[in-house]
Every structure is written in structure tokens, then in C-alpha cells.
Design a protein around this motif. Sequence first.
Motif, PDB file in Angstrom:
ATOM      1  N   UNK A 157      15.778  -2.625  -3.337  1.00 36.35           N
ATOM      2  CA  UNK A 157      16.722  -1.889  -2.483  1.00 36.35           C
ATOM      3  C   UNK A 157      16.022  -1.328  -1.256  1.00 36.35           C
ATOM      4  N   UNK A 158      14.791  -0.883  -1.431  1.00 41.48           N
ATOM      5  CA  UNK A 158      14.014  -0.347  -0.306  1.00 41.48           C
ATOM      6  C   UNK A 158      13.793  -1.405   0.769  1.00 41.48           C
ATOM      7  N   UNK A 159      13.264  -2.551   0.379  1.00 38.00           N
ATOM      8  CA  UNK A 159      12.988  -3.589   1.387  1.00 38.00           C
ATOM      9  C   UNK A 159      14.290  -4.156   1.956  1.00 38.00           C
TER      10      UNK A 159
ATOM     11  N   UNK B 177       4.316   3.541   5.669  1.00 42.78           N
ATOM     12  CA  UNK B 177       4.161   4.822   4.978  1.00 42.78           C
ATOM     13  C   UNK B 177       5.349   5.738   5.241  1.00 42.78           C
ATOM     14  N   UNK B 178       5.822   5.766   6.488  1.00 44.13           N
ATOM     15  CA  UNK B 178       6.972   6.607   6.824  1.00 44.13           C
ATOM     16  C   UNK B 178       8.209   6.163   6.057  1.00 44.13           C
ATOM     17  N   UNK B 179       8.382   4.852   5.927  1.00 46.96           N
ATOM     18  CA  UNK B 179       9.537   4.330   5.191  1.00 46.96           C
ATOM     19  C   UNK B 179       9.472   4.717   3.724  1.00 46.96           C
ATOM     20  N   UNK B 180       8.269   4.677   3.147  1.00 45.73           N
ATOM     21  CA  UNK B 180       8.106   5.048   1.742  1.00 45.73           C
ATOM     22  C   UNK B 180       8.308   6.539   1.541  1.00 45.73           C
ATOM     23  N   UNK B 181       7.801   7.341   2.483  1.00 43.48           N
ATOM     24  CA  UNK B 181       7.966   8.790   2.385  1.00 43.48           C
ATOM     25  C   UNK B 181       9.447   9.166   2.448  1.00 43.48           C
ATOM     26  N   UNK B 182      10.169   8.537   3.348  1.00 43.22           N
ATOM     27  CA  UNK B 182      11.600   8.852   3.454  1.00 43.22           C
ATOM     28  C   UNK B 182      12.341   8.435   2.183  1.00 43.22           C
ATOM     29  N   UNK B 183      12.039   7.257   1.687  1.00 39.82           N
ATOM     30  CA  UNK B 183      12.728   6.707   0.517  1.00 39.82           C
ATOM     31  C   UNK B 183      12.543   7.588  -0.717  1.00 39.82           C
TER      32      UNK B 183
ATOM     33  N   UNK C 152      15.122   6.753  17.088  1.00 43.67           N
ATOM     34  CA  UNK C 152      14.766   5.978  15.903  1.00 43.67           C
ATOM     35  C   UNK C 152      13.482   5.187  16.078  1.00 43.67           C
ATOM     36  N   UNK C 153      12.621   5.239  15.056  1.00 41.32           N
ATOM     37  CA  UNK C 153      11.331   4.560  15.147  1.00 41.32           C
ATOM     38  C   UNK C 153      10.873   4.090  13.778  1.00 41.32           C
ATOM     39  N   UNK C 154      10.078   3.010  13.801  1.00 40.09           N
ATOM     40  CA  UNK C 154       9.475   2.516  12.573  1.00 40.09           C
ATOM     41  C   UNK C 154      10.326   1.493  11.863  1.00 40.09           C
ATOM     42  N   UNK C 155      10.095   1.326  10.572  1.00 43.84           N
ATOM     43  CA  UNK C 155      10.849   0.365   9.776  1.00 43.84           C
ATOM     44  C   UNK C 155      12.152   0.956   9.265  1.00 43.84           C
ATOM     45  N   UNK C 156      12.151   2.277   9.051  1.00 40.59           N
ATOM     46  CA  UNK C 156      13.356   2.899   8.500  1.00 40.59           C
ATOM     47  C   UNK C 156      14.076   3.723   9.556  1.00 40.59           C
ATOM     48  N   UNK C 157      13.561   3.682  10.805  1.00 39.28           N
ATOM     49  CA  UNK C 157      14.176   4.344  11.943  1.00 39.28           C
ATOM     50  C   UNK C 157      14.244   5.869  11.763  1.00 39.28           C
ATOM     51  N   UNK C 158      13.076   6.459  11.566  1.00 44.69           N
ATOM     52  CA  UNK C 158      12.935   7.910  11.554  1.00 44.69           C
ATOM     53  C   UNK C 158      13.464   8.459  12.874  1.00 44.69           C
ATOM     54  N   UNK C 159      14.341   9.477  12.803  1.00 43.35           N
ATOM     55  CA  UNK C 159      15.014   9.976  13.996  1.00 43.35           C
ATOM     56  C   UNK C 159      15.004  11.501  14.018  1.00 43.35           C
ATOM     57  N   UNK C 160      14.683  12.077  15.173  1.00 41.26           N
ATOM     58  CA  UNK C 160      14.732  13.522  15.362  1.00 41.26           C
ATOM     59  C   UNK C 160      13.386  14.177  15.140  1.00 41.26           C
ATOM     60  N   UNK C 161      13.099  15.197  15.949  1.00 40.73           N
ATOM     61  CA  UNK C 161      11.803  15.875  15.896  1.00 40.73           C
ATOM     62  C   UNK C 161      11.507  16.442  14.512  1.00 40.73           C
TER      63      UNK C 161
ATOM     64  N   UNK D  15       0.832  -1.203   0.000  1.00 43.95           N
ATOM     65  CA  UNK D  15       0.000   0.000   0.000  1.00 43.95           C
ATOM     66  C   UNK D  15       0.867   1.254   0.000  1.00 43.95           C
ATOM     67  N   UNK D  16       1.923   1.241   0.812  1.00 41.96           N
ATOM     68  CA  UNK D  16       2.820   2.400   0.868  1.00 41.96           C
ATOM     69  C   UNK D  16       3.538   2.594  -0.460  1.00 41.96           C
TER      70      UNK D  16
END
Length: 287
Positions: A41-43, A151-157, A113-122, A26-27
Motif C-alpha cells: 500500500x505504501x509503494x 525516508x520522508x515517505x516512510x516517516x509520514x506513513x 509538495x516535495x519528495x515521493x509522498x509530497x510533503x507539504x507545508x512548513x 533502507x527507509x
Amino acid sequence: MITSDLIRKLSPKHPNPQAAADALSKAAVRFGITDPESVAAWVANLAIESNLTPCRENLYYTDAARARRIFSALRAYPDSAFVRNPEGMANIVYANRLGNGNVRSGDGWRYRGAGMIQTTGKANFERTGDLIGLDLVARPELLEQIGPAALAAAAYWTRMSSGDQLARAGDIRGTRRAVNGPAMLHADEMLAAYAKALPLVQAAPSQPGQVKLVPAGGGEPVTWNGQTVKYGGTLLTPALVEQLRTVYPPGSPRASYERLFVYHRSNGDLVLERQPVTPSSIPARPQ
């Protein structure tokens, strides 16, 4: 392209491969990750970052010397401030960085760090939240859920890094820098995961079939005329249909995207059907 078999291949002990495959698919549709090299490469990077499972960064250290070698900010603090104290460590190493406040603000721990891609920082939580439509600054714990994490991982990628662009250009090793920074930790392991993933995401070439829509209340699907239309609560556009056709290849199991069921038949026909409206699917009215 992203199946439970792929998730199991990259993360053999994954607790729910089908849920991960559904969320990532979906993402991928929402953010246009359809190139096989980019998907692989993403996964592969997500497998290194989180084993494709939403999680929070582990900052539990017992060796003070090792911790100081990794995080230079710790050199100004006694061992007791961070050894066996993950919250204290996060607040020190992430203070005054990535949009965070000082040590006393607690931002380092809140936005570790959080999520699948480890989003970090405010700042990254805020930017990611804007892209996926969630207030991650107020509710950072949402990235512990599989849907928002995907979704966060896809947005970052695609929007916050050069990952998608590099993968499409063939620079697979470079995607590790896009995700992990100059250190490019575990780059070789990521490349090994990519080599496993690529054959599984490459769909066999096939002639595109027709796009068919199931009428309200059921019945024989009718051929879509290719014009943008609201269907089952989803804005159906030629671009979205092409992404659905790519992400869910012919013969793949029935999938759920927004308020639609997606069937990609072996003959190439893409059949879309409205999902039943239930009380739980109707957004709650604000109080």
C-alpha cells in the motif's frame, strides 16, 4: 520485498529503479515497514503521488476557472496572480496553512509538495526533518534527493499518518485518505497499483536461518549470539535483524544498509558484513 522489478512494474519509465528500490528498502527498515500489505500500500500510494521519483508539486495552470474550482483561495485574486505563475499560485493557496506564513512570506512556494509522498507545508517539513534527522526547513530541496525522499515517505506513513496502521488492518482504500486527505484522489488507481505490488512483496515463507557476522578484515562468518552490539558503525539489535530479514528476503541481491552489506542466502542465513571505510564515508569535521 522492494525490488527494481517492483519499481518498474509500478513506474515503467522510472529513471533508476534500483536506486529507488535501495532507498525505499533502507527507509522501510529504519521505520519498521515490514508487513507485506503495508509495504504494498505504501509503494502504491507513492506511485500515485510521484511515480516513485522525488519531485516538486506542479502548480502550473493555464485555466483560471479550473484552478479556482480546485483552490477556493484563488477566488479573491485576479487571473494574473496565478495563471501560468506556479510560484504565485503556491503562495496564495498555501498561505496561512500547514505552518506557513502569509502570501508575502513565500512559504507556500518554498514548502510546496516535495519528495515521493509530497510533503507539504512548513510544519510538515519541520516534523519530517525531526524524524529523519535533516533540517528540511532550512533546506527543503533535500526532498528532491532519493534518499531523503524515501525516508520522508516512510516517516509520514508510520509516524505522521495512519497509513501503516490502516494497511495492517486491511483497510487499503483508507490509506489513500491518510495520504491524500478527504478527497482521496485517484483511489481506484492506487488500489490497482496495490494489486500489482502485493504479489511482488510477499516473500515465500521460509525457515529463518542463522545470523552470521563477517569478522573485521574478512574470513569465515561467525554466528551472532543475539546480543545487542555495535557492528560496523551500526547498532545491531534483535529488532533490527528481524527487519533486515523481512525487508531483504532469502535469495535477494546483496544490499547496503547504513555501513553494512546484507546478504540473505537462499538457505535462510542472514550474513552481515562491514562496508570498507573510505574517506568519503567519514563525516566531515565541522569548520
